[in-house]
Design a protein around this motif. Sequence first.
Motif, mmCIF file in Angstrom:
data_model
loop_
_atom_site.group_PDB
_atom_site.id
_atom_site.type_symbol
_atom_site.label_atom_id
_atom_site.label_comp_id
_atom_site.label_asym_id
_atom_site.label_seq_id
_atom_site.Cartn_x
_atom_site.Cartn_y
_atom_site.Cartn_z
ATOM 1 N N THR A 189 -8.327 3.162 -2.315
ATOM 2 C CA THR A 189 -7.175 2.389 -2.786
ATOM 3 C C THR A 189 -6.855 1.253 -1.829
ATOM 4 O O THR A 189 -6.575 0.121 -2.249
ATOM 5 N N ALA A 190 -6.906 1.550 -0.540
ATOM 6 C CA ALA A 190 -6.646 0.512 0.465
ATOM 7 C C ALA A 190 -7.717 -0.576 0.416
ATOM 8 O O ALA A 190 -7.427 -1.762 0.605
ATOM 9 N N GLN A 191 -8.958 -0.190 0.152
ATOM 10 C CA GLN A 191 -10.040 -1.173 0.045
ATOM 11 C C GLN A 191 -9.848 -2.073 -1.172
ATOM 12 O O GLN A 191 -10.137 -3.269 -1.121
ATOM 13 N N THR A 198 0.305 -8.085 3.727
ATOM 14 C CA THR A 198 0.118 -6.706 3.288
ATOM 15 C C THR A 198 0.982 -5.774 4.133
ATOM 16 O O THR A 198 1.030 -5.905 5.357
ATOM 17 N N PRO A 248 -5.216 4.827 4.938
ATOM 18 C CA PRO A 248 -5.306 3.367 5.064
ATOM 19 C C PRO A 248 -6.726 2.831 5.057
ATOM 20 O O PRO A 248 -6.926 1.618 5.000
ATOM 21 N N ASP A 249 -7.717 3.729 5.109
ATOM 22 C CA ASP A 249 -9.123 3.309 5.055
ATOM 23 C C ASP A 249 -9.796 3.758 3.758
ATOM 24 O O ASP A 249 -11.006 3.595 3.598
ATOM 25 N N ALA A 306 -7.205 -4.532 -0.174
ATOM 26 C CA ALA A 306 -7.733 -5.504 0.785
ATOM 27 C C ALA A 306 -8.613 -6.541 0.094
ATOM 28 O O ALA A 306 -8.579 -7.734 0.438
ATOM 29 N N ASN A 322 2.232 -1.494 4.656
ATOM 30 C CA ASN A 322 1.956 -0.092 4.389
ATOM 31 C C ASN A 322 3.302 0.627 4.318
ATOM 32 O O ASN A 322 4.044 0.662 5.314
ATOM 33 N N PHE A 369 0.847 -1.193 0.000
ATOM 34 C CA PHE A 369 0.000 0.000 0.000
ATOM 35 C C PHE A 369 0.880 1.239 0.000
ATOM 36 O O PHE A 369 1.735 1.415 0.871
#
Length: 256
Positions: free
Chosen positions: A16-18, A35, A12-13, A21, A37, A7
């Motif tokens: 793109t993060a979704q 994963t 983080p929410d 995930a 960050n 990432f």
Amino acid sequence: MQVLGIFAGTNPDGITAQMLATVMDNIKAPNTAITINLNDYNLHPAGPKHPNRDLGKLVQLLIKSDVWVIATPTYWGHESGTLKQFFDILRHYLVRIDHRGGMHPGRFKNKHYVTLTSCYKQAWANFFSPATDPTFQTVDKVLSTAGLIKLGEAVQAGTWDHEGQGLPEKKINRLRKLSEKINQSQRKDDQTVKRYFELFAIVAIMTLITMGIQVGLSHLVPVSGFWWTYLSFVVIFFVLLATILHLLTVRLHARK
């Protein structure tokens, strides 16, 4: 295989993060998924006076992983600064540089990668005036030079409208298909023969179309002879080739 999700965004929410995930959650056993960050790592160039332990940790993760899933938002029509810095500090690991400055695949050759990105631009606007193309092109340039093999990509456009709403079901299904492709991939996949067949098919089809256009032109333009046939074939063939290459390299990103 080990699949590494990377990432490189700021939220983080966020969307793109979704996206990342969703792909990673659908990696199936016996494959494993990890994963990271990049914001959790100190991304600065390493040297004798400036050792970077985080860089060593990242390199070991990259070595152990067979597939990299890179997720970066598109900012100002390009990949995030975090991803750019990541690529910059990895340069001497990604490629081997010869005495003339030429770059050759490094220790990551024949691994696979997937690229995910998102942007505020609406899907229809991104299709006709793509903001996300430079992001894909940068990732492709860096990783193809490093000898990695691309498995796929995905875009979520119009993220301004989706903040706090999550991903649309259509995009979730698209990302699940990417996961399936990762699950079915092999550690080493030399696609040279496949690409030769694809090239042969493209040339054969273009030749057929070119000859068909020539036949049509012969009824409209009362000119014949060897040089007319040759020149008209070259011009038509070149225009078709340029159009197809533009379509394949620029216009077929999954922008919707």
